[in-house]
Each structure stands twice: as C-alpha cells, then as structure tokens.
Scaffold this motif. Structure first.
Motif, PDB file in Angstrom:
ATOM      1  N   MET A 166      16.269   2.840  48.053  1.00 12.06           N
ATOM      2  CA  MET A 166      17.686   2.862  48.380  1.00 12.06           C
ATOM      3  C   MET A 166      17.904   3.786  49.564  1.00 12.06           C
ATOM      4  SD  MET A 166      20.801   4.287  46.097  1.00 12.06           S
ATOM      5  CE  MET A 166      21.950   2.972  46.187  1.00 12.06           C
ATOM      6  N   GLY A 167      18.715   3.354  50.508  1.00 14.46           N
ATOM      7  CA  GLY A 167      19.029   4.186  51.649  1.00 14.46           C
ATOM      8  C   GLY A 167      20.046   5.246  51.311  1.00 14.46           C
ATOM      9  N   GLY A 209      25.441  18.827  40.987  1.00 20.83           N
ATOM     10  CA  GLY A 209      24.563  18.225  40.004  1.00 20.83           C
ATOM     11  C   GLY A 209      23.883  17.007  40.578  1.00 20.83           C
ATOM     12  N   HIS A 210      22.943  16.492  39.826  1.00 21.18           N
ATOM     13  CA  HIS A 210      22.211  15.311  40.261  1.00 21.18           C
ATOM     14  C   HIS A 210      22.655  14.106  39.461  1.00 21.18           C
ATOM     15  CE1 HIS A 210      19.112  12.923  42.049  1.00 21.18           C
ATOM     16  NE2 HIS A 210      18.716  12.547  40.847  1.00 21.18           N
ATOM     17  N   LEU A 211      22.937  12.998  40.140  1.00 16.91           N
ATOM     18  CA  LEU A 211      23.286  11.754  39.474  1.00 16.91           C
ATOM     19  C   LEU A 211      22.011  10.990  39.158  1.00 16.91           C
ATOM     20  CD1 LEU A 211      26.191  10.531  41.776  1.00 16.91           C
ATOM     21  CD2 LEU A 211      26.345  11.895  39.694  1.00 16.91           C
ATOM     22  N   ASP A 212      21.897  10.478  37.940  1.00 17.76           N
ATOM     23  CA  ASP A 212      20.737   9.645  37.647  1.00 17.76           C
ATOM     24  C   ASP A 212      20.902   8.310  38.374  1.00 17.76           C
ATOM     25  OD1 ASP A 212      22.362   7.970  36.110  1.00 17.76           O
ATOM     26  OD2 ASP A 212      21.612   8.726  34.206  1.00 17.76           O
ATOM     27  N   ASP A 213      19.841   7.518  38.418  1.00 15.38           N
ATOM     28  CA  ASP A 213      19.843   6.280  39.195  1.00 15.38           C
ATOM     29  C   ASP A 213      20.959   5.328  38.783  1.00 15.38           C
ATOM     30  OD1 ASP A 213      17.642   7.257  40.532  1.00 15.38           O
ATOM     31  OD2 ASP A 213      16.193   6.013  39.447  1.00 15.38           O
ATOM     32  N   THR A 214      21.244   5.227  37.485  1.00 17.68           N
ATOM     33  CA  THR A 214      22.271   4.305  37.002  1.00 17.68           C
ATOM     34  C   THR A 214      23.647   4.689  37.521  1.00 17.68           C
ATOM     35  OG1 THR A 214      20.981   3.909  35.000  1.00 17.68           O
ATOM     36  CG2 THR A 214      23.312   3.314  34.922  1.00 17.68           C
ATOM     37  N   VAL A 215      23.981   5.966  37.437  1.00 20.78           N
ATOM     38  CA  VAL A 215      25.297   6.430  37.908  1.00 20.78           C
ATOM     39  C   VAL A 215      25.384   6.314  39.421  1.00 20.78           C
ATOM     40  CG1 VAL A 215      26.860   8.409  38.045  1.00 20.78           C
ATOM     41  CG2 VAL A 215      25.602   7.941  35.930  1.00 20.78           C
ATOM     42  N   ARG A 216      24.335   6.716  40.101  1.00 21.63           N
ATOM     43  CA  ARG A 216      24.324   6.629  41.570  1.00 21.63           C
ATOM     44  C   ARG A 216      24.516   5.182  42.023  1.00 21.63           C
ATOM     45  NH1 ARG A 216      18.837   6.962  43.529  1.00 21.63           N
ATOM     46  NH2 ARG A 216      19.032   4.769  43.049  1.00 21.63           N
ATOM     47  N   ASP A 217      23.813   4.241  41.405  1.00 20.51           N
ATOM     48  CA  ASP A 217      23.936   2.837  41.772  1.00 20.51           C
ATOM     49  C   ASP A 217      25.341   2.305  41.508  1.00 20.51           C
ATOM     50  OD1 ASP A 217      21.294   2.950  42.538  1.00 20.51           O
ATOM     51  OD2 ASP A 217      20.551   1.859  40.781  1.00 20.51           O
ATOM     52  N   SER A 239      38.102  16.139  43.750  1.00 18.76           N
ATOM     53  CA  SER A 239      37.270  15.404  44.687  1.00 18.76           C
ATOM     54  C   SER A 239      35.810  15.821  44.516  1.00 18.76           C
ATOM     55  CB  SER A 239      37.740  15.711  46.112  1.00 18.76           C
ATOM     56  OG  SER A 239      36.923  15.058  47.040  1.00 18.76           O
ATOM     57  N   VAL A 240      34.912  14.832  44.540  1.00 17.51           N
ATOM     58  CA  VAL A 240      33.477  15.095  44.442  1.00 17.51           C
ATOM     59  C   VAL A 240      32.780  14.344  45.568  1.00 17.51           C
ATOM     60  CG1 VAL A 240      31.408  14.823  43.019  1.00 17.51           C
ATOM     61  CG2 VAL A 240      33.591  15.339  41.929  1.00 17.51           C
ATOM     62  N   ARG A 241      31.934  15.044  46.306  1.00 15.51           N
ATOM     63  CA  ARG A 241      31.137  14.419  47.357  1.00 15.51           C
ATOM     64  C   ARG A 241      29.806  13.966  46.757  1.00 15.51           C
ATOM     65  NH1 ARG A 241      33.414  18.777  49.167  1.00 15.51           N
ATOM     66  NH2 ARG A 241      31.599  20.096  48.928  1.00 15.51           N
ATOM     67  N   VAL A 242      29.427  12.719  47.036  1.00 15.72           N
ATOM     68  CA  VAL A 242      28.170  12.166  46.558  1.00 15.72           C
ATOM     69  C   VAL A 242      27.333  11.784  47.767  1.00 15.72           C
ATOM     70  CG1 VAL A 242      27.102  10.279  45.259  1.00 15.72           C
ATOM     71  CG2 VAL A 242      29.242  11.291  44.445  1.00 15.72           C
ATOM     72  N   THR A 243      26.123  12.314  47.851  1.00 18.21           N
ATOM     73  CA  THR A 243      25.171  11.969  48.896  1.00 18.21           C
ATOM     74  C   THR A 243      23.929  11.437  48.191  1.00 18.21           C
ATOM     75  OG1 THR A 243      26.040  13.762  50.252  1.00 18.21           O
ATOM     76  CG2 THR A 243      23.953  12.797  50.947  1.00 18.21           C
ATOM     77  N   THR A 244      23.712  10.133  48.278  1.00 19.45           N
ATOM     78  CA  THR A 244      22.708   9.485  47.438  1.00 19.45           C
ATOM     79  C   THR A 244      21.281   9.904  47.739  1.00 19.45           C
ATOM     80  OG1 THR A 244      22.629   7.546  48.888  1.00 19.45           O
ATOM     81  CG2 THR A 244      24.180   7.480  47.045  1.00 19.45           C
ATOM     82  N   ALA A 245      20.986  10.301  48.953  1.00 21.18           N
ATOM     83  CA  ALA A 245      19.597  10.614  49.313  1.00 21.18           C
ATOM     84  C   ALA A 245      19.270  12.100  49.186  1.00 21.18           C
ATOM     85  CB  ALA A 245      19.315  10.129  50.732  1.00 21.18           C
ATOM     86  N   CYS A 246      20.154  12.892  48.608  1.00 21.85           N
ATOM     87  CA  CYS A 246      19.933  14.339  48.511  1.00 21.85           C
ATOM     88  C   CYS A 246      19.908  14.788  47.058  1.00 21.85           C
ATOM     89  CB  CYS A 246      21.057  15.088  49.224  1.00 21.85           C
ATOM     90  SG  CYS A 246      21.058  14.897  50.993  1.00 21.85           S
TER      91      CYS A 246
END
Length: 53
Positions: free
Chosen positions: A1-2, A37-45, A19-26
């Motif tokens: 995933m990019g 915190g870290h999002l697991d793959d399911t939540v991130r997707d 507000s929450v900032r999400v950066t998928t590659a970090c």
C-alpha cells in the motif's frame, strides 16, 4: 500500500469536534497533537476506503 495522508474529524453531541491526522506509511500512523497510535491494517484500509477521491 502506498502512503496517504488523511484528516479524520470526529463530531460529538457535546463538546468540540476532534481531529486526527492519519499517515498510512508512518508509525505511529495516527496523531492528534496530544496522543498518537498505530492503526492496524484493517482500520487503516477502512480509512482509505472512506476517504474522498
């Protein structure tokens, strides 16, 4: 995933929105300036699916 950057805004019946900032590659992938915190793959997707094009 990019990599992708998203801002997720949560609204509540009482109090201001959050507000929450999400950066998928970090790691950590979610940050609101006070907590992170870290999002697991399911939540991130799911965040990526829900984001407007």
């Amino acid at each position: 995933m990019g990599g992708g950057r998203f801002e997720v805004l949560f609204g509540y019946a009482d109090g201001p929105p959050a507000s929450v900032r999400v950066t998928t590659a970090c790691r950590p992938s979610a940050n609101n300036g006070l907590l992170e915190g870290h999002l697991d793959d399911t939540v991130r997707d799911r965040v990526v699916q829900l984001a407007p094009p």
